[in-house]
Design an enzyme around this catalytic site. Structure first.
Site, PDB file in Angstrom:
ATOM      1  N   GLY A 159      28.297  65.984  49.835  1.00 53.96           N
ATOM      2  CA  GLY A 159      28.702  65.613  51.047  1.00 53.96           C
ATOM      3  C   GLY A 159      30.343  65.129  51.236  1.00 53.96           C
ATOM      4  N   GLU A 204      23.480  69.605  45.435  1.00 49.93           N
ATOM      5  CA  GLU A 204      22.145  69.081  46.014  1.00 49.93           C
ATOM      6  C   GLU A 204      21.026  69.813  45.359  1.00 49.93           C
ATOM      7  OE1 GLU A 204      24.706  69.865  47.893  1.00 49.93           O
ATOM      8  OE2 GLU A 204      25.274  68.372  49.168  1.00 49.93           O
ATOM      9  N   ALA A 243      26.846  62.196  49.310  1.00 51.65           N
ATOM     10  CA  ALA A 243      25.993  61.241  50.240  1.00 51.65           C
ATOM     11  C   ALA A 243      25.472  60.171  48.915  1.00 51.65           C
ATOM     12  CB  ALA A 243      24.849  61.970  50.808  1.00 51.65           C
TER      13      ALA A 243
END
Ligand code: CAA
Length: 259
Positions: A110, A133, A66
């Site tokens: 992502g 993450e 992301a």
């Protein structure tokens, strides 16, 4: 789609090819990219001339996750009101045709989750998979904490999610995160050939198989077996199924009408 579009869309016979194209950001998945990816997937899914879809990135990155720059200052209200993840990341789940991820380089966060959401993952030798993450004090939120343990088991998934461990293509293959590993130079050609082979089969049969295999992830065995049996019975309503079986008996190639 414009010249500065974050994706490129092509067709190769009955195969739809979507190339993620934000080279400066290693294909980081911002809203514009995910919106266009979703629209392209739905367009291919609705196109009767397309039987399978390939999503790929660049030599260096399938996608680095992301878009951190876009997200850095978002608030809880921003993400809930804008339906982040649900709004555009879920589209891929609605696609009924087979989707192949052709992954070279980084598939991080992502990007790894996007690959996991595809039906088949073809990895180049250079492919690297991670859910980093935790380094951002974030969480793999596009299906990572759910699809990864189902794909590779809890022990390996916890290791990847909690320590940000990166897997190379051979490890990812051993653990069952990817379907096949191929030399980098052959990634696109082999992925398109695989998609073309799949697209030559009967589309409703492919959709029924995809739906049944996905059901295995989501239901107890007894329910899954019942679902599969109903899907099998449904095949007898398909002219392609009768054509396929008669072609075998007649020792000729089947002529599927995708019905
Ligand atoms: N978002 C925004 N920009 C990114 C990005 C990301 N996810 N990943 C890379 N970029 C940008 C970098 O900021 C850099 O931009 P500038 O040239 O303007 O500085 C450019 O892409 C090239 O990146 P690097 O210089 O870092 O390239 P590298 O070869 O040294 O490292 C990498 C490559 C290891 C992939 C590294 O870029 C990296 O670690 N990226 C972040 C990976 C990550 O944390 N992903 C998870 C995101 S959160 C998420 O995905 C949440 C979710 O579940 C939905």
């Amino acid at each position: 789609m414009t010249d500065d579009s974050p994706i490129r869309v092509e067709t190769h016979g009955r195969v739809g090819l979507i190339t993620l194209h934000r080279p400066q950001q290693l294909n980081a998945l911002n809203d514009a990219l995910m919106d266009e990816l979703g629209a392209a997937l739905l367009a291919f899914d609705a196109d009767p001339g397309i039987g399978a879809i390939v999503i790929t990135g660049s030599d260096k990155a399938f996608a680095a996750g992301a878009d951190i720059e876009a997200m850095a200052d978002w608030t809880f209200m921003d993400v809930t009101q804008d339906n982040f993840i649900t709004r555009n990341w879920e589209t891929i789940r609605a696609v009924r045709k087979p989707v192949i991820a052709a992954v070279a380089g980084y598939a991080m966060g992502g990007g790894c989750e996007l690959a996991l959401a595809c039906d088949i993952v073809v990895a180049a030798e250079s492919a690297r998979f991670a859910l980093p993450e935790i380094k951002l004090a974030m969480l793999p939120g596009a299906g990572g904490t759910q699809r990864l343990p189902r794909a590779i088991g809890k022990a390996k998934a916890m290791d990847m999610c909690l320590s940000a461990r990166m897997l190379d293509a051979q490890e990812a293959d051993r653990y069952g995160l990817v379907s096949r590993v191929v030399p980098d130079a052959e990634l696109l050609e082999r992925s398109l050939a695989l998609a073309a082979q799949i697209a030559s089969f009967s589309l409703p049969a492919l959709a029924a198989i995809k739906e049944s295999v996905n059901r295995a992830w989501e239901s107890p065995l007894t329910e899954g077996i019942l679902f599969e049996r109903r899907a099998l019975y449904g095949r007898f309503a398909s002219s392609d199924a009768h054509e396929g079986m008669h072609a075998f008996l007649d020792k000729r190639r089947p002529d599927f009408q995708h019905r």
